[in-house]
Design a protein around this motif. Structure first.
Motif, PDB file in Angstrom:
ATOM      1  N   HIS A   1      -2.001  10.804   9.897  1.00  0.00           N
ATOM      2  CA  HIS A   1      -1.872   9.675  10.827  1.00  0.00           C
ATOM      3  C   HIS A   1      -0.478   9.080  10.688  1.00  0.00           C
ATOM      4  CE1 HIS A   1      -3.624   6.133  13.001  1.00  0.00           C
ATOM      5  NE2 HIS A   1      -2.619   5.532  12.411  1.00  0.00           N
ATOM      6  N   ASP A   2       0.217   8.927  11.815  1.00  0.00           N
ATOM      7  CA  ASP A   2       1.526   8.261  11.814  1.00  0.00           C
ATOM      8  C   ASP A   2       1.311   6.807  12.192  1.00  0.00           C
ATOM      9  OD1 ASP A   2       4.030   7.244  12.221  1.00  0.00           O
ATOM     10  OD2 ASP A   2       4.742   8.900  13.467  1.00  0.00           O
TER      11      ASP A   2
ATOM     12  N   ARG B   1       3.405   4.494 -12.381  1.00  0.00           N
ATOM     13  CA  ARG B   1       3.398   3.507 -11.284  1.00  0.00           C
ATOM     14  C   ARG B   1       2.083   2.742 -11.210  1.00  0.00           C
ATOM     15  NH1 ARG B   1       3.905   5.502  -6.180  1.00  0.00           N
ATOM     16  NH2 ARG B   1       3.114   7.562  -6.730  1.00  0.00           N
ATOM     17  N   PHE B   2       0.985   3.436 -11.539  1.00  0.00           N
ATOM     18  CA  PHE B   2      -0.337   2.806 -11.423  1.00  0.00           C
ATOM     19  C   PHE B   2      -1.048   2.848 -12.783  1.00  0.00           C
ATOM     20  CE2 PHE B   2       0.872   4.198  -7.196  1.00  0.00           C
ATOM     21  CZ  PHE B   2       0.700   3.022  -6.479  1.00  0.00           C
TER      22      PHE B   2
ATOM     23  N   GLN C   1      11.296  12.250   4.829  1.00  0.00           N
ATOM     24  CA  GLN C   1      11.792  13.471   4.231  1.00  0.00           C
ATOM     25  C   GLN C   1      13.138  13.869   4.835  1.00  0.00           C
ATOM     26  OE1 GLN C   1       8.748  12.806   5.108  1.00  0.00           O
ATOM     27  NE2 GLN C   1       7.610  13.004   3.208  1.00  0.00           N
TER      28      GLN C   1
ATOM     29  N   PRO D   1      -0.698  11.459  -2.235  1.00  0.00           N
ATOM     30  CA  PRO D   1      -1.626  12.478  -2.752  1.00  0.00           C
ATOM     31  C   PRO D   1      -3.052  11.993  -2.962  1.00  0.00           C
ATOM     32  CG  PRO D   1      -0.089  11.767  -4.462  1.00  0.00           C
ATOM     33  CD  PRO D   1       0.347  11.088  -3.201  1.00  0.00           C
TER      34      PRO D   1
ATOM     35  N   SER E   1       1.744   1.271  -0.659  1.00  0.00           N
ATOM     36  CA  SER E   1       2.648   1.397  -1.808  1.00  0.00           C
ATOM     37  C   SER E   1       3.820   2.298  -1.490  1.00  0.00           C
ATOM     38  CB  SER E   1       1.899   2.001  -3.001  1.00  0.00           C
ATOM     39  OG  SER E   1       1.065   1.039  -3.565  1.00  0.00           O
ATOM     40  N   SER E   2       5.005   1.735  -1.541  1.00  0.00           N
ATOM     41  CA  SER E   2       6.256   2.492  -1.352  1.00  0.00           C
ATOM     42  C   SER E   2       6.279   3.213  -0.011  1.00  0.00           C
ATOM     43  CB  SER E   2       6.460   3.503  -2.499  1.00  0.00           C
ATOM     44  OG  SER E   2       6.449   2.841  -3.729  1.00  0.00           O
ATOM     45  N   VAL E   3       5.831   2.535   1.025  1.00  0.00           N
ATOM     46  CA  VAL E   3       5.800   3.127   2.373  1.00  0.00           C
ATOM     47  C   VAL E   3       6.572   2.253   3.372  1.00  0.00           C
ATOM     48  CG1 VAL E   3       4.316   3.916   4.272  1.00  0.00           C
ATOM     49  CG2 VAL E   3       3.529   4.121   1.909  1.00  0.00           C
TER      50      VAL E   3
ATOM     51  N   VAL F   1       1.206  10.469   7.097  1.00  0.00           N
ATOM     52  CA  VAL F   1       1.819  11.285   8.147  1.00  0.00           C
ATOM     53  C   VAL F   1       2.088  12.716   7.669  1.00  0.00           C
ATOM     54  CG1 VAL F   1       4.250  10.753   7.620  1.00  0.00           C
ATOM     55  CG2 VAL F   1       3.553  11.116   9.995  1.00  0.00           C
ATOM     56  N   THR F   2       2.094  12.926   6.350  1.00  0.00           N
ATOM     57  CA  THR F   2       2.452  14.245   5.805  1.00  0.00           C
ATOM     58  C   THR F   2       1.196  15.061   5.515  1.00  0.00           C
ATOM     59  OG1 THR F   2       4.379  13.202   4.786  1.00  0.00           O
ATOM     60  CG2 THR F   2       3.766  15.383   3.962  1.00  0.00           C
TER      61      THR F   2
ATOM     62  N   GLY G   1      -0.447   5.314   4.099  1.00  0.00           N
ATOM     63  CA  GLY G   1       0.598   6.107   3.450  1.00  0.00           C
ATOM     64  C   GLY G   1       0.105   6.461   2.060  1.00  0.00           C
ATOM     65  N   CYS G   2      -1.091   7.040   2.031  1.00  0.00           N
ATOM     66  CA  CYS G   2      -1.829   7.206   0.755  1.00  0.00           C
ATOM     67  C   CYS G   2      -1.242   8.289  -0.134  1.00  0.00           C
ATOM     68  CB  CYS G   2      -3.295   7.508   1.029  1.00  0.00           C
ATOM     69  SG  CYS G   2      -3.556   9.080   1.894  1.00  0.00           S
TER      70      CYS G   2
HETATM   71  C1  LIG Z   1       6.905   7.325  -1.513  1.00  0.00           C
HETATM   72  S1  LIG Z   1       5.425   8.008  -0.829  1.00  0.00           S
HETATM   73  C2  LIG Z   1       4.156   6.941  -1.506  1.00  0.00           C
HETATM   74  C3  LIG Z   1       2.781   7.574  -1.489  1.00  0.00           C
HETATM   75  C4  LIG Z   1       1.651   6.728  -2.102  1.00  0.00           C
HETATM   76  N1  LIG Z   1       1.484   5.461  -1.408  1.00  0.00           N
HETATM   77  C5  LIG Z   1       1.920   6.490  -3.556  1.00  0.00           C
HETATM   78  O1  LIG Z   1       2.396   5.394  -3.907  1.00  0.00           O
HETATM   79  O2  LIG Z   1       1.671   7.403  -4.346  1.00  0.00           O
HETATM   80  C6  LIG Z   1       5.513   7.466   0.857  1.00  0.00           C
HETATM   81  C7  LIG Z   1       4.393   8.015   1.691  1.00  0.00           C
HETATM   82  O3  LIG Z   1       4.428   7.407   2.977  1.00  0.00           O
HETATM   83  C8  LIG Z   1       4.091   8.401   3.920  1.00  0.00           C
HETATM   84  N2  LIG Z   1       4.593   7.959   5.239  1.00  0.00           N
HETATM   85  C9  LIG Z   1       5.898   7.829   5.609  1.00  0.00           C
HETATM   86  N3  LIG Z   1       5.966   7.432   6.899  1.00  0.00           N
HETATM   87  C10 LIG Z   1       4.687   7.307   7.340  1.00  0.00           C
HETATM   88  C11 LIG Z   1       4.120   6.969   8.590  1.00  0.00           C
HETATM   89  N4  LIG Z   1       4.885   6.681   9.647  1.00  0.00           N
HETATM   90  N5  LIG Z   1       2.756   6.949   8.716  1.00  0.00           N
HETATM   91  C12 LIG Z   1       1.980   7.268   7.644  1.00  0.00           C
HETATM   92  N6  LIG Z   1       2.466   7.615   6.434  1.00  0.00           N
HETATM   93  C13 LIG Z   1       3.806   7.638   6.276  1.00  0.00           C
HETATM   94  C14 LIG Z   1       4.764   9.645   3.392  1.00  0.00           C
HETATM   95  O4  LIG Z   1       4.242  10.820   3.950  1.00  0.00           O
HETATM   96  C15 LIG Z   1       4.492   9.522   1.901  1.00  0.00           C
HETATM   97  O5  LIG Z   1       3.285  10.131   1.523  1.00  0.00           O
END
Ligand SMILES: C[S@@+](CC[C@H](N)C(=O)[O-])C[C@H]1O[C@@H](n2cnc3c(N)ncnc32)[C@H](O)[C@@H]1O
Length: 222
Positions: free
Chosen positions: A100-101, A26-27, A5, A56, A120-122, A77-78, A53-54
């Motif tokens: 969780h980070d 996307r899905f 962010q 929502p 996905s996208s993380v 992490v959010t 990085g689930c």
């Molecule tokens: C672009 S979003 C994708 C969310 C989900 N995977 C999807 O495709 O709908 C990226 C996600 O990664 C999470 N994220 C980023 N860095 C992270 C970290 N270090 N540990 C866990 N989650 C993380 C963000 O909070 C965010 O929810």
């Protein structure tokens, strides 16, 4: 540590809304058809599945619909993402959800105990992907699967056009967001992802581009 962010200038609330709004595209059917063909047959009867990085929680909800016997875990992490995931209705038992980070803490799973890790996208967001890939490999069973779905590099002009045409952004917004996000979304080529997965000890079983600018890899520990 700078977060997705803070680097992108996208607020948590905005990212949450964008993830929800773009989820059906996307899905959609092509994703789940690919999943049924290349991932489903690799799952055990009662698999443990982690969405790292689930966001929502909508992928977990969709997985619960298709695999109601699965034990589901979602980490992000959010906090706003996990709050949203907690209030969804799941066909199976509610997943275990935690803030969780993944760059700072080990996953709360034993070695070789997880059948599927989805991401996905993380991974493109993370400064150092290899330690995270090592942690994913640690928790995966020997016959487990890593499903990586992430951005692949494209030229600036196509990227900005994609933001207008697929994301529905206007000229001004697509440029404001696009120039800021371009370095993040266009970090890795398909060959870079292949190299990263190989370096981390994964063999690629299948890969495809179901949507422009994104590639899906089905990988397993070597
Ligand atoms: C672009 S979003 C994708 C969310 C989900 N995977 C999807 O495709 O709908 C990226 C996600 O990664 C999470 N994220 C980023 N860095 C992270 C970290 N270090 N540990 C866990 N989650 C993380 C963000 O909070 C965010 O929810």
């Amino acid at each position: 540590m700078p977060t997705h962010q803070s680097l992108s200038g996208v607020s948590d609330a905005d990212l949450l809304q964008r993830m929800i709004a773009t989820h059906p595209e996307r899905f959609g059917e092509p994703f789940w058809a690919f999943f049924a063909e290349h991932v489903g047959p690799r799952l055990t009867a009662r698999p443990t599945i982690v969405d790292l990085g689930c966001g929502p929680g909508l992928v977990l909800r969709d997985l619960a619909e298709r695999y109601p016997a699965a034990r589901l875990y979602g980490y992000d992490v959010t906090p706003a993402m996990i709050t949203h995931a907690r209030q969804l209705v799941y066909r199976s038992a509610t997943p275990t959800l935690a803030v969780h980070d993944v760059t700072a803490q080990p996953l709360p799973h034993g070695r070789g105990t997880v059948q599927l890790v989805c991401m996905s996208s993380v991974l493109h967001v993370l400064d150092e992907p290899l330690p995270v890939l090592a942690e994913i490999r640690r928790v995966l069973a020997a016959d487990g699967t890593f499903l990586l779905n992430d951005w692949v590099r494209q030229p600036l002009a196509s990227y900005l056009a994609w933001r207008r045409e697929v994301m529905g952004e206007g000229e001004v917004e697509s440029r404001r967001r696009g120039f800021r996000l371009f370095p993040m979304h266009n970090k890795y080529t398909p060959e870079d992802w292949q190299w990263l997965l190989g370096e981390a000890g994964f063999a690629i079983r299948h890969q495809t581009e179901l949507r422009p600018a994104h590639r899906v890899f089905v990988a397993s520990p070597i």
